[in-house]
Design an enzyme around this catalytic site. Sequence first.
Site, PDB file in Angstrom:
ATOM      1  CB  CYS A   2      -0.957  -0.130   1.247  1.00 16.30           C
ATOM      2  SG  CYS A   2      -1.741  -1.513   1.462  1.00 16.30           S
ATOM      3  NE  ARG A  27       4.386   1.797  -1.310  1.00 17.03           N
ATOM      4  CZ  ARG A  27       5.255   1.576  -0.186  1.00 17.03           C
ATOM      5  NH1 ARG A  27       6.422   2.523  -0.278  1.00 17.03           N
ATOM      6  NH2 ARG A  27       5.213   1.021   0.874  1.00 17.03           N
ATOM      7  CD1 TRP A  76      -0.048  -5.503  -4.308  1.00 23.62           C
ATOM      8  CD2 TRP A  76      -0.277  -6.472  -2.394  1.00 23.62           C
ATOM      9  NE1 TRP A  76      -0.005  -6.696  -4.395  1.00 23.62           N
ATOM     10  CE2 TRP A  76       0.095  -7.360  -3.473  1.00 23.62           C
ATOM     11  CE3 TRP A  76      -0.566  -7.030  -1.117  1.00 23.62           C
ATOM     12  CZ2 TRP A  76       0.393  -8.850  -3.159  1.00 23.62           C
ATOM     13  CZ3 TRP A  76      -0.265  -8.781  -1.127  1.00 23.62           C
ATOM     14  CH2 TRP A  76       0.358  -9.172  -1.931  1.00 23.62           C
ATOM     15  CG  ASN A 100       1.643  -0.625   3.964  1.00 20.81           C
ATOM     16  OD1 ASN A 100       1.176  -1.752   3.699  1.00 20.81           O
ATOM     17  ND2 ASN A 100       2.646  -0.054   3.877  1.00 20.81           N
ATOM     18  N   GLY A 101      -0.539  -2.787   6.009  1.00 18.50           N
ATOM     19  CA  GLY A 101      -0.072  -3.751   7.154  1.00 18.50           C
ATOM     20  C   GLY A 101      -0.950  -4.668   7.260  1.00 18.50           C
ATOM     21  CD  GLU A 486      16.953 -11.233 -11.306  1.00 26.93           C
ATOM     22  OE1 GLU A 486      16.585 -11.718 -10.446  1.00 26.93           O
ATOM     23  OE2 GLU A 486      16.550  -9.969 -11.566  1.00 26.93           O
ATOM     24  CE  LYS A 490      13.540  -9.062 -12.741  1.00 25.00           C
ATOM     25  NZ  LYS A 490      14.127  -8.822 -11.571  1.00 25.00           N
ATOM     26  CD  GLU A 493       9.722  -9.275 -11.600  1.00 23.44           C
ATOM     27  OE1 GLU A 493       9.060  -8.993 -10.636  1.00 23.44           O
ATOM     28  OE2 GLU A 493      10.988  -9.261 -11.640  1.00 23.44           O
ATOM     29  CG  HIS A 509      18.278 -36.606 -13.268  1.00 23.28           C
ATOM     30  ND1 HIS A 509      18.827 -37.871 -13.160  1.00 23.28           N
ATOM     31  CD2 HIS A 509      19.419 -35.626 -13.425  1.00 23.28           C
ATOM     32  CE1 HIS A 509      19.874 -37.611 -13.383  1.00 23.28           C
ATOM     33  NE2 HIS A 509      20.503 -36.656 -13.537  1.00 23.28           N
ATOM     34  CE  LYS A 608      11.319  -1.549  -7.084  1.00 22.37           C
ATOM     35  NZ  LYS A 608      11.965  -2.583  -8.083  1.00 22.37           N
TER      36      LYS A 608
HETATM   37  O1  M6R Z   1      13.131  -4.480  -1.682  1.00 22.16           O
HETATM   38  P1  M6R Z   1      14.031  -6.064  -1.849  1.00 22.16           P
HETATM   39  O2  M6R Z   1      15.093  -5.948  -2.593  1.00 22.16           O
HETATM   40  O3  M6R Z   1      13.772  -6.514  -0.600  1.00 22.16           O
HETATM   41  O4  M6R Z   1      12.593  -6.798  -2.598  1.00 22.16           O
HETATM   42  C1  M6R Z   1      12.879  -8.066  -2.758  1.00 22.16           C
HETATM   43  C2  M6R Z   1      11.837  -8.896  -3.707  1.00 22.16           C
HETATM   44  O5  M6R Z   1      10.589  -8.442  -3.386  1.00 22.16           O
HETATM   45  C3  M6R Z   1      12.390  -8.066  -5.131  1.00 22.16           C
HETATM   46  O6  M6R Z   1      13.608  -8.246  -5.416  1.00 22.16           O
HETATM   47  C4  M6R Z   1      11.413  -8.953  -6.267  1.00 22.16           C
HETATM   48  O7  M6R Z   1      11.604 -10.122  -6.301  1.00 22.16           O
HETATM   49  C5  M6R Z   1      11.760  -8.126  -7.722  1.00 22.16           C
HETATM   50  N1  M6R Z   1      10.720  -6.867  -7.689  1.00 22.16           N
HETATM   51  C6  M6R Z   1      11.674  -8.758  -8.620  1.00 22.16           C
HETATM   52  O8  M6R Z   1      12.112  -8.194  -9.909  1.00 22.16           O
END
Ligand code: M6R
Length: 613
Positions: A2, A27, A76, A100-101, A486, A490, A493, A509, A608
Amino acid sequence: MCGIIGFSGKLDAKKVILEGLSTLEYRGYDSCGVCFFDPNGKFNIIKSTGKVSELIPKVDKEETSAVHVGIGHTRWATHGGVLTENAHPHHAGLVSLIHNGIIENYLSLREQFKLTGSLEGGTDTEIVANVLNLIYEKNGHDALLSIQMLTKIIKGTFAFLIMFEDRKEEIYAIKHVSPLVCASSSDGAFIASDITALIPYTKEFSVVEEGMVICAKRDSLVAYDIDTLKKVTLKKEEITWTIDTAKKDGYTHFMLKEIHEQGSSLDNTIRPRIVDGEIDFTNDNIDDEAIRFFKDIEKIQVVACGTALHAGKVGANVYQDVIKIPIDDYIASEYRYNNTLINDKTLVILLSQSGETIDTLASLEKAKEHGAKVISIVNVKGSTIARESDYVIYTHAGPEIAVASTKAYTVQVASIYMLLTYIAYVRNAVDKNFVNNICKNLFASIENIDKALKKEEDIKMIVKNISSSHDAFYIGRGLDYVFSLEGALKLKEISYIHTEAYAAGELKHGTIALIEEKTPVIAVCTQKNISSKLLSNVKEVKARDAYVILIISEDIEYEKDLADIVIKIDKVDDRFSVFPVAVITQLIAYYTAYDKGLDIDKPRNLAKSVTVE
Ligand code: M6R
C-alpha cells in the site's frame, strides 16, 4: 504494497494527494482512495478500484472548493477482495483512516467492541476505524490519548494516517514495522509511505520511528512519544534523489530506463568505495570493531528475497572458496522460521532494494537475537532494514520505480563482491593483487554493461518466439545457473510466461519431458570450466526441437546449428559475466512483455515493496 500520502498545508491538497498517489503507483496496488473535507466540514471520501487515473475524474467531479488537508491510499489487497468498499480510507463516525499492514487480532477486536453488523466490508482496517472512533468518543475527543490507547490493543503491522472530523487541520500518523516518512516545508506538512512522494516538495525528510505519534498541521510537524505523549525530536535526513531520477526521461517504461541506467548506477556504487585499487568502506562506518569481527567469524549467511536473493546467491557462490569459511544463502521467508544455526560468530548479510521487505526484516531480528552481526546492502536511505542493521552499505542506485528489479540487482552484486573481497582481505585469505583485480574488473563492468546494451536491437527481433509460448526455460551450470534464476524470474514476472530456471545437468532427471517443439530454452554459457557440459545439455534440448537461444561468451567455442539464436557477450572474467548476462536477460524479459502489450512497470499481483508476510 500500500502507498500512503497525507498533507496539511497551503497547497491544493487534492493536487498533492493525487500526484503523490500517482508517484506511489509503482509500489503495486489494486484500488485507491482519498479523504478531504467537503465545504460543510464533513469527510468527503472518494474511492475506486483500479488505477489512480480512474479515481482522478471522480475526485474532480465531487469536490469544488479548495482543500488544504487530505489523505490518500493505494491498496494492495490482503484482507477482503478488491472492492470499492474495501478500498481505504475507512470511515467510522469522526474517524477516517488509511493503513498499510495487517491487523492480526481484528476478529477479537470486532467481538470485544461488538462491531458485528455495523461493518460494510471485510477488512481489518475498517474494524480499526470503528474501534478508534469508539475510543475517541469515550475519551473526550482527545486524539493523542485515543491513538495511544489504540496502539495498546491492536496487534500486527501498521502504518496509519488518521483524520478526525472535528480536527480540521490535523493528520495523525503511527507505525509499527510498516514504514512512514514525514517532512515539513513552508508549504505545509507531508507524511508518506516512502520518500519518492516527497521529492517534489522537500530536500529533507524524517523517518517516523517506532513508538512515535506524528501530528501534521499546516504550520507544524510534531512527534510525540506514544507512551508519555511528550514531544520528541524528529531526526532530519537529506533526500539525495532528484525529481528527474523518478521520471521516465523519454523511455517507454521505467524498467527500460532503469536497465539503461545500470552503467551509471554501478559507477555510483563502486567509485566512492574503490580508492587506488583498494576497497575502502570508511564512509560506510565499517570501523575497527567491524574489522575485528570479520577476522573472527566462522560463517556467513546471506539472506534476502526475490531478485535480491539472486544477487546474494551470486556473491555466495563466487566467494565460497575465496573466504574459505562457509557462505550459505537463504530465502528470507524460510530463514526467519527455520532452525539454522546462528551464533555470535556468524555474519549475516542482508540484501534489499527497498529496505522494507518484511521477511528480510524479520530475518534481521532473528539474526540479532542469536547474537550475529548484520550488514545490510540497501538502496533506500533511512529504510527500516538500513536503520536496524549493525552496518549498512547503501547501493546509491537512485530510485527504482519499475516493480521488476534491474539496476538494484547489478549494484547489489557489485556491493556484495566488494564486501566479500574486503572481508577476505582483512582475514588474509587473499592478497592485494586479488583485491586490485576485483576492483579493475568492477570498473570494466561499467563498460561491459554498455556493450551488452548494444544488443538491444537484436533482442527486439527474437522475442516473438518467446512471447507466443506458455512456457520457457532458462538453463545453465554453476554460476550460469544462478544467473538463470534471475533471468527466469524477470521473464515470468513481467511477461506472465511460466519460466523455470534449471540446472542444465538436472534436466534429464525429469524436466526434459516438458521440452517439445518450439519450447523456448535460453541457455546461459559463460563459465568456461563447465561450458562443454552445458553445451551437451543444449544439444539434448535441441534434439527435442526446442527453440534455443544461446547467450555465450565470445571466447567459448560451440557447434554451428546448436542454437536458433546466438547472443554473444564480450570475453570477461567468469565472475563478472553476471553484468552483461543480467542486461541481456532483462532486455529479453522487457521486450517479450512489450511484445505482449503488458503493463510492464506494474505487473499484475506484484508490489514493489513487500511489507506483508
Ligand atoms: O526490496 P527488496 O530488494 O527486499 O525486494 C525483494 C523482492 O521482493 C524483489 O527483489 C522482487 O523479487 C523483484 N521486484 C523482482 O524483480
